[in-house]
Structures are given as structure tokens and as C-alpha cells.
Design an enzyme around this catalytic site. Structure first.
Site, PDB file in Angstrom:
ATOM      1  N   ARG A 164      -5.485  14.258 -20.457  1.00  0.00           N
ATOM      2  CA  ARG A 164      -4.523  14.118 -21.551  1.00  0.00           C
ATOM      3  C   ARG A 164      -5.049  13.177 -22.641  1.00  0.00           C
ATOM      4  NH1 ARG A 164      -0.348  12.001 -17.281  1.00  0.00           N
ATOM      5  NH2 ARG A 164      -2.368  11.138 -16.673  1.00  0.00           N
ATOM      6  N   HIS A 225      -4.122   1.250 -13.687  1.00  0.00           N
ATOM      7  CA  HIS A 225      -4.025   2.371 -12.728  1.00  0.00           C
ATOM      8  C   HIS A 225      -5.287   2.465 -11.865  1.00  0.00           C
ATOM      9  CE1 HIS A 225      -0.867   3.316 -15.494  1.00  0.00           C
ATOM     10  NE2 HIS A 225      -1.551   4.082 -16.302  1.00  0.00           N
ATOM     11  N   ASP A 280       4.258   0.548 -14.416  1.00  0.00           N
ATOM     12  CA  ASP A 280       4.200   1.872 -15.080  1.00  0.00           C
ATOM     13  C   ASP A 280       5.588   2.535 -15.051  1.00  0.00           C
ATOM     14  OD1 ASP A 280       3.045   3.958 -16.475  1.00  0.00           O
ATOM     15  OD2 ASP A 280       2.050   4.844 -14.736  1.00  0.00           O
TER      16      ASP A 280
HETATM   17 ZN    ZN Z   1      -0.949   5.153 -17.952  1.00  0.00          ZN
END
Ligand code: ZN
Length: 369
Positions: A164, A225, A280
């Protein structure tokens, strides 16, 4: 109102033993040996906290406060976060950011939501930008955003190694990093470049290659992450051992859960002062559901109770370290005289008993006020 928390086990987040804490207005006024406060009784509200512990309110450096997602069409857009969810996780400061979607969501809405949350009592900061490079900004330039907009502390989350992402080349990343650096210097802020690392084959390699080509400080970069898969986690441990700073994501379902990741980091001798954890929250998870902010608290306290990692080892990752990354420590992320009275009080089972945000009681007896 002056509040005296008496006989509380104090983690600054270092454990310093049982103390009395005097809260005056928004700040911690004094930290005293127990029962040595000489202020007149009629001035103060005394709260006996024997058996309870005080930690700094948690700092969550990665929250999609206006909602993220939308990766399965419009119906999958995730809603914005609620103040009660934040408080129920013991969190007193959040850093808000956009994610993959800078089409149907925008920085103005992010800023407005951050201001709304601040009016409701917690501390907030935001990142400019979204996944793609060139980034979206308020003013047309990230350096100018940092200088002019008080809440902006850097650019994020900029995606690398992700289907993405915009697959930024090194030149584009380097230009963005140097603009953040300059904006940080001019404004006295972190100017952080907060990097979303996806499951793509390259992992952290773009960042490692960037650092080989520039002289920017490692404190400028915060990849997140990094516990999402074992290969990336190995790269992240190498990066942290080289002096880099890394951010784990709580509530990890597919990769390495935070408690296991912490055990591995300790076993590998990684300097934990280079590690932070964020939730997140309200972003979409790899399984397509919404990230939950409560996972930050759950993972941290599972590391303490299930993995026997001492609180003074774990708690800094979600307080001091997270606050240092955004250059706000010790105003937040620490319990010292002069710090904001952002105080998490837990019972002996590490359940939230009280939460003070800038001196105001936001959670009492485990219930949101
Ligand atoms: Zn992210």
C-alpha cells in the site's frame, strides 16, 4: 485542589519505593518520604494508596484517532476513537496520525480530533503526512508544518516495504528525513520520521540503506510494526543493536506478540531504552479488524504477570521511552516534581484503580469519571 497520594509504591518509571505524591493543579508539586507532608489538612485531599502503585500515564505514540482502514471498500472504514477507550487503557497522551487513507481522511480532521481529545483532558500530538511520499502536509512543506503547527511533532506514518506504500526511493526518503530534521531543529521538536514497515520482502532494508548514505541522527527515525513477522523482527533487533530505535505494535495477532518480543529482546541483549510500544489503535489489522487501544495495557501487564519481567523494565517502553522519542520527557512519561500529573494508579493485581490526567481524576475505582 491539592491532592496527596499517600504511601504509594512509586515507579518514576524506575522503582524508588513507597512515597507520598503531592499534586497541585496540573503538575506534581512534591514527592516526599511518607507522612512528611507539612501542608495544613484543610488545604489538601488525602488519598491513602497503601498497596497501590503509581506509574506515569501511558504514552501511545501511534493512534489512528480519526480512524483508519477502508481497505475492503467504504464499508470497512474504521470509526474515530473515543476518549473512554483511551482512558480505560491507562493512557494519558496519544500521538495521532493518518494511515493508508489520505483520500477520504485529512490532516485538518486529524488536528481537530486531537484538539477535541485535549479538551476532554488528555495530551495529544500529531504527525503530518500519511503512507505516501510526497507526503500530505498542512502548509505544503513538512519543515513549515513543524515550525508553524504546535501539535505536529514529525512526519508519519510513512510506509515502506508495503503493497500500500508509494515505494519511495532513497532520494525521496532522504529529502523527507532532512526536512523533518530541519523542522525539528528550528521548532525545538523531535522532527521524527515515523516509518510504517509492512510485510514486504525488503523489510527494514530501505531504512538501513538510507542510513548508510546520510549523517542524520538515529533519533530522527522510528520504524514501527517491527514485530509483525519473524524476519522483520530479526532485522529490527540488528537495527536496535546498531543504535537505532524501534517501535513494537501491541495486540499483534499474526507475528510476535509483545510479551514474547520483549523476552526475545532481553535474551538478545538489546538495549530496551531503544524500544517503545504503541497500539496502532483504530487502524485496520492484517486480519481486517480494527486495532484496539486496550491491547497496549494488556500486553504490557501480560509481560509483567505472565513473563515475569519486572514493571520497572517494561513500563518505561510505554512511558519514558515513548515520551523521549517525541522529545516530551520528563514533562510527560515520568513522575517527577514539575512533571505533568499524568498518573496511573494500579491495584496489586495491576488493574487500573485511578488515572489522573494533568491532575484531574479521569478514572476512579476503575470507572471512568
Ligand atoms: Zn502502520
Amino acid at each position: 485542589m491539592i491532592v496527596l497520594l499517600r504511601n504509594i509504591e512509586l515507579y518514576t518509571p524506575a522503582y524508588i519505593g513507597r512515597r507520598d505524591i503531592i499534586i497541585a493543579g496540573e503538575k506534581i508539586y512534591k514527592i516526599l518520604e511518607c507522612n512528611t507532608c507539612d501542608l495544613p489538612d484543610q488545604w489538601i485531599k488525602k488519598v491513602d494508596c497503601k498497596g497501590f502503585s503509581a506509574f506515569p500515564g501511558l504514552v501511545d505514540g501511534h493512534v489512528h484517532i480519526t480512524g483508519g482502514g477502508g481497505e475492503s471498500g467504504f464499508g470497512s472504514r474504521i470509526s474515530e476513537i473515543n476518549i473512554s477507550d483511551i482512558l480505560s487503557a491507562g493512557i494519558t497522551t496519544v500521538v495521532g496520525l493518518l494511515g493508508a487513507d489520505a483520500q477520504s481522511r485529512c490532516l485538518t480532521a486529524l488536528y481537530a480530533k486531537a484538539c477535541a481529545l485535549e479538551q476532554q483532558g488528555i495530551g495529544t500530538f500529531i504527525y503530518s503526512g500519511s503512507y505516501s511520499v510526497p507526503i500530505v502536509t498542512f502548509t505544503g512543506d513538512i519543515t513549515t508544518d513543524l515550525v508553524l503547527i504546535h501539535k505536529v511533532i514529525g512526519a508519519g506514518e510513512i510506509a515502506i516495504s508495503d503493497h500500500r506504500s508509494s515505494y519511495p526511493d532513497l532520494r525521496a526518503l532522504l529529502e523527507l528525513a532532512s526536512k523533518c530534521h530541519l523542522g525539528g531543529l528550528l521548532s525545538g521538536k523531535a522532527g521524527l520520521l515515523h516509518i510504517h514497515v509492512g510485510d514486504g520482502k525488503a523489510g527494514l532494508r530501505p531504512l538501513l540503506e538510507l542510513l548508510d548514505q546520510c549523517d542524520l541522527p538515529l533519533t530522527l527515525f522510528l520504524p514501527t510494526h517491527v514485530n509483525r513477522n519473524p524476519v522483520l523482527f530479526e532485522q529490527a533487533m540488528y537495527y536496535a543493536k546498531r543504535g537505532g530505535y524501534i517501535d513494537l505494535t501491541s495486540g499483534e495477532e499474526i507475528g510476535i506478540p509483545v510479551p514474547d518480543a520483549l523476552v526475545a529482546l532481553i535474551a538478545q541483549g538489546v538495549d530496551l531504552s531503544h524500544v517503545s510500544i504503541s497500539s496502532d489503535a483504530n487502524g485496520s489489522t492484517p486480519s481486517g479488524s480494527a486495532g484496539k487501544i486496550q491491547t497496549l495495557y494488556e500486553d504490557v501487564f501480560r509481560a509483567i504477570t505472565d513473563k515475569n519481567i519486572p514493571p520497572q523494565t517494561v513500563i518505561p517502553l510505554v512511558t519514558e521511552n515513548a515520551a523521549r522519542r517525541i522529545q516530551k520527557y520528563p514533562a510527560i512519561g515520568g513522575l517527577f516534581e514539575g512533571s505533568f500529573a499524568d498518573i496511573l494508579v494500579t491495584d496489586p493485581s495491576f488493574r487500573i484503580a485511578k488515572l489522573f490526567c494533568k491532575g484531574s481524576v479521569m478514572v476512579d475505582n476503575g470507572q471512568i469519571v
